[in-house]
Scaffold this motif. Structure first.
Motif, PDB file in Angstrom:
ATOM      1  N   PHE B  94       0.843  -1.204   0.000  1.00 63.24           N
ATOM      2  CA  PHE B  94       0.000   0.000   0.000  1.00 63.24           C
ATOM      3  C   PHE B  94       0.875   1.249   0.000  1.00 63.24           C
ATOM      4  O   PHE B  94       2.055   1.184   0.328  1.00 63.24           O
ATOM      5  N   ALA B  95       0.265   2.383  -0.350  1.00 60.99           N
ATOM      6  CA  ALA B  95       0.965   3.668  -0.286  1.00 60.99           C
ATOM      7  C   ALA B  95       0.891   4.196   1.141  1.00 60.99           C
ATOM      8  O   ALA B  95      -0.022   3.840   1.889  1.00 60.99           O
ATOM      9  N   LEU B  96       1.850   5.027   1.519  1.00 58.36           N
ATOM     10  CA  LEU B  96       1.902   5.531   2.888  1.00 58.36           C
ATOM     11  C   LEU B  96       2.035   7.048   2.897  1.00 58.36           C
ATOM     12  O   LEU B  96       2.836   7.602   2.134  1.00 58.36           O
ATOM     13  N   ARG B  97       1.218   7.702   3.718  1.00 56.30           N
ATOM     14  CA  ARG B  97       1.452   9.107   4.049  1.00 56.30           C
ATOM     15  C   ARG B  97       1.827   9.132   5.522  1.00 56.30           C
ATOM     16  O   ARG B  97       0.977   8.991   6.399  1.00 56.30           O
ATOM     17  N   GLU B  98       3.122   9.242   5.781  1.00 61.54           N
ATOM     18  CA  GLU B  98       3.625   9.148   7.151  1.00 61.54           C
ATOM     19  C   GLU B  98       3.750  10.546   7.753  1.00 61.54           C
ATOM     20  O   GLU B  98       4.541  11.358   7.306  1.00 61.54           O
ATOM     21  N   LEU B  99       2.941  10.814   8.771  1.00 62.98           N
ATOM     22  CA  LEU B  99       2.907  12.133   9.417  1.00 62.98           C
ATOM     23  C   LEU B  99       3.346  12.033  10.862  1.00 62.98           C
ATOM     24  O   LEU B  99       3.264  10.975  11.480  1.00 62.98           O
ATOM     25  N   ASP B 100       3.782  13.148  11.424  1.00 57.78           N
ATOM     26  CA  ASP B 100       4.047  13.240  12.855  1.00 57.78           C
ATOM     27  C   ASP B 100       2.712  13.204  13.623  1.00 57.78           C
ATOM     28  O   ASP B 100       1.680  13.628  13.102  1.00 57.78           O
ATOM     29  N   GLU B 101       2.746  12.708  14.866  1.00 60.01           N
ATOM     30  CA  GLU B 101       1.529  12.610  15.691  1.00 60.01           C
ATOM     31  C   GLU B 101       0.799  13.946  15.821  1.00 60.01           C
ATOM     32  O   GLU B 101      -0.435  13.994  15.802  1.00 60.01           O
ATOM     33  N   ALA B 102       1.552  15.013  15.994  1.00 62.50           N
ATOM     34  CA  ALA B 102       0.929  16.333  16.173  1.00 62.50           C
ATOM     35  C   ALA B 102       0.357  16.848  14.850  1.00 62.50           C
ATOM     36  O   ALA B 102      -0.714  17.450  14.819  1.00 62.50           O
ATOM     37  N   MET B 103       1.060  16.598  13.759  1.00 60.88           N
ATOM     38  CA  MET B 103       0.528  16.983  12.444  1.00 60.88           C
ATOM     39  C   MET B 103      -0.789  16.270  12.197  1.00 60.88           C
ATOM     40  O   MET B 103      -1.753  16.846  11.675  1.00 60.88           O
ATOM     41  N   PHE B 104      -0.832  15.011  12.567  1.00 58.82           N
ATOM     42  CA  PHE B 104      -2.041  14.198  12.431  1.00 58.82           C
ATOM     43  C   PHE B 104      -3.178  14.816  13.256  1.00 58.82           C
ATOM     44  O   PHE B 104      -4.294  15.021  12.764  1.00 58.82           O
ATOM     45  N   MET B 105      -2.885  15.153  14.514  1.00 56.46           N
ATOM     46  CA  MET B 105      -3.920  15.731  15.381  1.00 56.46           C
ATOM     47  C   MET B 105      -4.458  17.043  14.815  1.00 56.46           C
ATOM     48  O   MET B 105      -5.677  17.267  14.781  1.00 56.46           O
ATOM     49  N   TRP B 106      -3.550  17.911  14.323  1.00 58.91           N
ATOM     50  CA  TRP B 106      -4.022  19.192  13.782  1.00 58.91           C
ATOM     51  C   TRP B 106      -4.755  19.001  12.463  1.00 58.91           C
ATOM     52  O   TRP B 106      -5.630  19.784  12.117  1.00 58.91           O
TER      53      TRP B 106
END
Lengths: 242, 279
Positions: B94-106
């Protein structure tokens, strides 16, 4: 006789010295014991968590609520000093916990970046490596998760404004970035370890003073606290065998 | 007032292949596993999954249902690395968009507030920017002139979350210590489905701050006792550590054949049988 694990605990505890009233976020057994030692001795104002959503005192009783969303605000507010693990770490303090190999198709997928990008830009971020080797201390990490000094500088003022890596502790010694170009420096070796041993286990050129000191000795009270109060089950020895 | 109760199958019937699906909980904690299992019984596939990942991601990845994953990590907590997620990622499934936890929350906050992005001091200087070339930065319009990452809104077609109690109208209550981000998942989605340990007629004298999820953001409510198994659903139950170990050590086809061929009731009784065998 002080064990290697106990020197490592002591070196981790010292990371939180003079930090004041901030959250100590330790990851791993040795840093956790170190954080509690620091709070019991020279840094009594530190805040600790239960690893879930509570701020707890040394007796484990709750003194506050810290769910993930508030924890993330504590990170960006800067009132926190985290000690993270590292699957790879390079000479400028870039850390990787995401994957080994090419990100597009990694040979080994690990955890993911987690909170490392935000941690390293916002609150002091130290690292703990229980098994110092050339596989961990590499010339260049495969994926920059925790931001190192060179990467922060290249990214500009928003990245460098609150960026700080106070220290790296491993089973062999203590490292900092107190060099003109912020490259990693061997600050001390744990008693029983030679400088050559550290250099052999490190995959990059390590700055070092002419005479490398030993990691400090514990006081009798610190040893008693580690052995009898904080870690009577000896979790530290499982993470760092003698 | 609208009664929103439905069965897991009714939820899945409203999902379509190709959708963007948010999954609440955190790691191996309070995951809507009964709804994920219902999804696995359907032929819905080609999903973009948004999750602070745990075994929900492992199961869907192993079953080949994920086209793209948006996450900051995938873990079983007590076992740090999720083996089925790892295997799928290493074979390029699968493809992945890997974000930081805080980026994800915002990103969740932005979506819930109908904003295209929110600025964060995270990502700059890290390889999150390299592996997500579509990410943009934004410059403060005030005197400081600082540059931040513009964390893109994580808007989703549907969200699945699990809570301790819910009423028929879609109000959801959590009784553990951490709300995780479940309310935001519901508000960030066009439709949201809340599974719960137990349906209640009303919340009685509950502390109002435990009433996390509001009915206006909820499309359907499903009563699924033990529906977060094998993740934790404190204080109703802890993570099933023995089963986590078994899951992590068992080849996928064997695990799926034994536990995922029947309905939710069949799953729960297969787990019970497995535990009896371990004694």
């Amino acid at each position: 006789m002080t064990s290697r694990a106990e020197y490592a605990v002591l070196a981790c505890a010292d990371a939180w010295r003079d930090d004041g009233e901030v959250l100590a976020s330790p990851m791993g057994a040795v840093p956790s014991i170190g954080a509690r030692l620091a709070k019991r001795t020279f840094s009594p104002d530190l805040l600790l968590t239960d690893g879930e959503a509570l701020l707890v005192g040394l007796d484990g009783r709750a003194e506050g609520w810290l769910p993930y969303r508030q924890h993330l605000a504590m990170v960006t507010g800067g009132k926190r000093h985290v000690m993270m693990g590292a699957s790879q770490l390079d000479r400028f303090g870039n850390q990787n916990i995401s994957c080994i190999g090419d990100w597009e198709r990694p040979t080994r997928q690990l955890l993911g970046v987690r909170g490392a990008p935000a941690n390293s830009l916002n609150n002091p971020t130290s690292y703990w490596v229980p098994r110092h080797s050339r596989r961990v201390f590499v010339e260049r990490v495969d994926m920059v998760c925790g931001v190192g000094y060179d990467s922060a500088a290249a990214a500009g003022p928003s990245a460098t404004r609150y960026h700080r890596i106070p220290r790296v502790v491993s089973n062999l010694g203590v490292f900092d970035f107190a060099t003109p170009d912020h490259s990693m420096r061997l600050a001390s070796v744990h008693p029983g370890v030679t400088v050559e041993e550290v250099l052999d286990a490190t995959g990059f050129e390590l700055a070092r003073p002419d005479a490398v000191p030993y990691t400090r000795e514990p006081t009798a009270e610190e040893l008693r606290l580690i052995r009898e109060v904080i870690d009577p089950q000896g979790l530290r020895d499982r993470e760092v065998p003698a | 007032m609208t009664d929103k109760t439905m069965a897991p199958e009714d939820v899945v019937a409203r999902l379509r292949s190709g959708m963007t699906l948010g999954i609440g909980g955190w790691g191996a904690r309070r995951k809507p596993m009964a709804l994920v299992r219902a999804l696995l019984r359907s032929d819905v596939t080609d999903l973009t999954v948004i999750s602070y990942g745990g075994p929900d991601v492992g199961l869907l990845a192993a079953a080949g249902r994920i086209r793209k994953l948006v996450t900051a990590f995938v873990t079983l907590d007590s076992i740090p690395l999720e083996p089925h997620f790892r295997a799928a990622r290493q074979r390029g499934a699968f493809a992945l968009r890997e974000l930081d936890e805080a980026m994800f929350m915002w990103g969740l906050h932005a979506a819930a507030n109908r904003l295209p992005f929110l600025p964060v001091r995270a990502g700059l200087g890290s390889d999150v920017m390299r592996v997500n070339p579509e990410l943009r930065t934004v410059t403060s319009p005030y005197e400081d002139g600082e540059t931040f990452v513009a964390a893109p809104a994580l808007r989703m077609d549907a969200a699945l979350v699990h809570v301790n109690r819910a009423d028929r109208l879609g109000n959801g209550q959590y009784l553990g210590h951490d709300p995780y981000f479940d309310d935001l998942f519901c508000e960030a989605a066009d439709s949201a489905y809340v599974s719960c340990e137990r349906l209640v007629e009303d919340f009685g004298a509950a502390a109002p701050q435990t009433l996390l999820i509001k009915r206006h953001a909820v499309t359907g409510v499903v009563e699924t006792p033990h529906g977060a198994h094998f993740t934790s659903c404190a204080p109703d139950y802890d993570r099933d550590e023995a089963f986590v170990k078994f899951y992590a050590a068992t080849p996928w086809p064997e695990f799926a054949a034994r536990f995922l061929h029947g309905d939710e009731k069949g799953y729960q009784s297969a787990v019970q049988t497995w535990h009896e065998e371990q004694r």
